[in-house]
Design an enzyme around this catalytic site. Sequence first.
Site, PDB file in Angstrom:
ATOM      1  CG  ASP A  16       8.874  -3.849 -25.130  1.00 41.72           C
ATOM      2  OD1 ASP A  16       9.685  -4.637 -24.609  1.00 41.72           O
ATOM      3  OD2 ASP A  16       8.863  -2.626 -24.909  1.00 41.72           O
ATOM      4  NE  ARG A  97      -2.969   1.791 -25.926  1.00 37.73           N
ATOM      5  CZ  ARG A  97      -2.407   2.619 -26.812  1.00 37.73           C
ATOM      6  NH1 ARG A  97      -3.062   2.980 -27.892  1.00 37.73           N
ATOM      7  NH2 ARG A  97      -1.186   3.063 -26.641  1.00 37.73           N
ATOM      8  CG  ASP A 126      -2.066   2.202 -22.860  1.00 36.26           C
ATOM      9  OD1 ASP A 126      -3.116   2.868 -22.792  1.00 36.26           O
ATOM     10  OD2 ASP A 126      -0.999   2.657 -23.291  1.00 36.26           O
ATOM     11  CB  SER A 177       7.744   5.349 -22.902  1.00 34.28           C
ATOM     12  OG  SER A 177       6.497   4.815 -23.267  1.00 34.28           O
TER      13      SER A 177
HETATM   14  N1  ARG Z   1      -0.749   8.249 -19.344  1.00 34.92           N
HETATM   15  C1  ARG Z   1      -1.439   8.205 -20.566  1.00 34.92           C
HETATM   16  C2  ARG Z   1      -2.620   7.291 -20.503  1.00 34.92           C
HETATM   17  O1  ARG Z   1      -2.670   6.489 -19.621  1.00 34.92           O
HETATM   18  C3  ARG Z   1      -0.553   7.926 -21.729  1.00 34.92           C
HETATM   19  C4  ARG Z   1       0.206   6.645 -21.725  1.00 34.92           C
HETATM   20  C5  ARG Z   1       1.020   6.626 -22.948  1.00 34.92           C
HETATM   21  N2  ARG Z   1       1.986   5.618 -23.096  1.00 34.92           N
HETATM   22  C6  ARG Z   1       3.269   5.901 -23.424  1.00 34.92           C
HETATM   23  N3  ARG Z   1       4.001   4.917 -23.800  1.00 34.92           N
HETATM   24  N4  ARG Z   1       3.768   7.086 -23.367  1.00 34.92           N
HETATM   25  O2  ARG Z   1      -3.510   7.370 -21.310  1.00 34.92           O
END
Ligand code: ARG
Length: 401
Positions: A16, A97, A126, A177
Amino acid sequence: MGRAKKVVLAYSGGVDTSVCIPYLKQEWGVEEVITLAADLGQGDELEPIREKALKSGASESLVMDVRDSFIRDYAFPAIQANALYENRYPLGTALARPLIAKILVEVAEKYGADAIAHGCTGKGNDQVRFDVSTAALSPNLKILAPAREWGMSREETIAYGEKFGIPAPVKKSSPYSIDKNLLGRSIEAGILEDPTVEPPEEIYEMTKAITDTPNEPEYLEIGFDQGIPTTVNGEAKNPIELIETVNKIAGNHGIGRIDMIENRLVGIKSREIYESPAMIVLINAHRDLESLTLTADITQYKRGIEQTYTQMIYNGLWYSPLKAALDAFIHKTQERVSGTVRLKLFKGNAAIVGRKSENTLYTPDLATYGAEDQFDHKAAEGFIYVWGLPTRIWAQKEKEN
Ligand code: ARG
């Protein structure tokens, strides 16, 4: 006229973010894409990632090792706040982040870019964290999120990339993911989307299955200095080493696996699997040391602050005035949170079995049921009379009516 001239793109080396490079240039008229990959201890080899960005059309490809700051400036404050989202998730992804946003903004300023970009879709948390953090740090910088708008399926994304020389993933790409860094791994999608399905063993990397963990318990001693973990089994460790060491020791006992249904900020419930051995151990140990060294009112009042603080991290408000004010409160509370906590690790469990501190407020002479007892038992009577007075008066009125 494009949406921006020069863009700094958060780059992971995945399909991506790689496709974002030609997409920004071809579809959105961006003239120059500078990529930035952050080393957060995810364990990927970064040199091939750096080269891949250039092959995908980046004019400049930067890699920054921000591991030390990640632990010191983001993970440690979260430990001091005992931050567990919905009482369980230690925020490994969420904490990274705002740091990535910070270096994107720094690079954008250094290179005179007029936008930053990221590869988040429109469904997750994110994107919120990147966008709001960027807005807080540089309110006039544009934010481009091609994957939020391009509407391509996975296959279409790969095909688009191939047109511009971006190779399709060599390995049969994982059905999951996965986001990973020093603080742990966040795993979603694939069969995990069915909340009734037990996560297959293959998704875990940092934690052993209980059937494979040692059959003998292991003791682990964590030392804290003003709420910051500094030693493991009596040995001083720098922040990165400390996290790595605890991840290894606790992961070996299968500690830190979390399987939860989580409420995203964008209103979606999602099924998330985490493994985060060090953060789980450190937060539990830290909270325990607080119970020894903080007064009752601070301990209890801080729980509410922690809840708000945790939500702010999750919801992308790391750089915000309320968060800064809560930081000041938490910082003040940590002055006496120094000492060591002893844990017994066994079969997925990290039981706290002892704690000590020079600042302990635990008073053996008052607590004991033995002969040394110094507590004035008679004083309790008057105290209880006054404490219970409003209840007594209320009860009398109840009886009259
Ligand atoms: N749900 C978690 C958060 O919002 C993790 C997101 C992680 N992303 C992934 N591609 N698994 O912090």
